[in-house]
Scaffold this motif. Structure first.
Motif, PDB file in Angstrom:
ATOM      1  N   ALA A  34      30.108  50.568  77.720  1.00  0.00           N
ATOM      2  CA  ALA A  34      30.162  50.665  76.259  1.00  0.00           C
ATOM      3  C   ALA A  34      31.467  50.047  75.764  1.00  0.00           C
ATOM      4  N   ALA A  35      31.436  49.508  74.586  1.00  0.00           N
ATOM      5  CA  ALA A  35      32.637  48.904  74.011  1.00  0.00           C
ATOM      6  C   ALA A  35      33.712  49.977  73.867  1.00  0.00           C
ATOM      7  N   GLU A  36      34.920  49.632  74.224  1.00  0.00           N
ATOM      8  CA  GLU A  36      36.042  50.560  74.137  1.00  0.00           C
ATOM      9  C   GLU A  36      36.465  50.712  72.684  1.00  0.00           C
ATOM     10  N   THR A  37      36.576  51.947  72.238  1.00  0.00           N
ATOM     11  CA  THR A  37      36.977  52.200  70.847  1.00  0.00           C
ATOM     12  C   THR A  37      38.400  52.726  70.765  1.00  0.00           C
ATOM     13  N   ARG A  38      38.949  53.127  71.882  1.00  0.00           N
ATOM     14  CA  ARG A  38      40.317  53.650  71.885  1.00  0.00           C
ATOM     15  C   ARG A  38      41.304  52.540  72.228  1.00  0.00           C
ATOM     16  N   TRP A  42      46.113  55.643  75.201  1.00  0.00           N
ATOM     17  CA  TRP A  42      45.764  56.750  74.313  1.00  0.00           C
ATOM     18  C   TRP A  42      46.129  58.111  74.885  1.00  0.00           C
ATOM     19  N   THR A  84      43.941  50.151  81.537  1.00  0.00           N
ATOM     20  CA  THR A  84      43.949  50.979  80.334  1.00  0.00           C
ATOM     21  C   THR A  84      43.877  52.455  80.748  1.00  0.00           C
ATOM     22  N   THR A  86      41.685  54.437  79.689  1.00  0.00           N
ATOM     23  CA  THR A  86      40.264  54.684  79.948  1.00  0.00           C
ATOM     24  C   THR A  86      39.916  54.296  81.379  1.00  0.00           C
TER      25      THR A  86
END
Length: 132
Positions: A34-38, A42, A84, A86
């Protein structure tokens, strides 16, 4: 010889890397992530608690200072500069296939499942090795 993927002086171009990744995902029947939104950084967890958890669950393979033992070095500046939060948290949660790195999101006979907050504490602690 394996090309240095991102090396401009002889590595693969970005579109070639994307093609290889797409092919490998297709072979493994793995959907794209899924596209990273953070943002890349973070994790804001308690680093003292992260150090405590790291000493219990990670130190045996990654070393007390993240220098690497059976597992790879985590205090590696290149890894820390490119990975990252994530990526780090998903690696802890899912483990690494084909390695001794087990998934910590699920309990096992040798460790309990770690909560999302505990994983964030560990990632925050690992990030302290970026500081001079």
């Amino acid at each position: 010889r394996m090309a240095a993927w991102g090396d401009p002086a002889g590595g693969l171009r970005p579109e070639e890397i994307a093609t290889v990744i797409s092919y490998l995902r297709q072979m493994g029947n793995t959907p794209p992530p899924a596209a990273e939104t953070r943002p890349a950084r973070w994790a804001k967890g308690d680093t003292a608690e992260g150090a405590r958890l790291f000493s219990i669950y990670c130190q045996g393979c990654h070393g007390d200072k993240g220098q690497g033992l059976e597992g790879p070095a985590l205090n590696n500046k290149v890894l820390l500069g490119s990975a990252t939060d994530t990526y780090l948290s998903e690696t802890i949660n899912r483990g690494r296939s084909g390695t001794a790195m087990t998934a910590f999101a699920q309990p096992s006979p040798v460790h309990p499942a770690l909560t999302p907050a505990e994983v964030e504490f560990i990632v925050s602690f690992i990030r302290t090795w970026e500081q001079p």
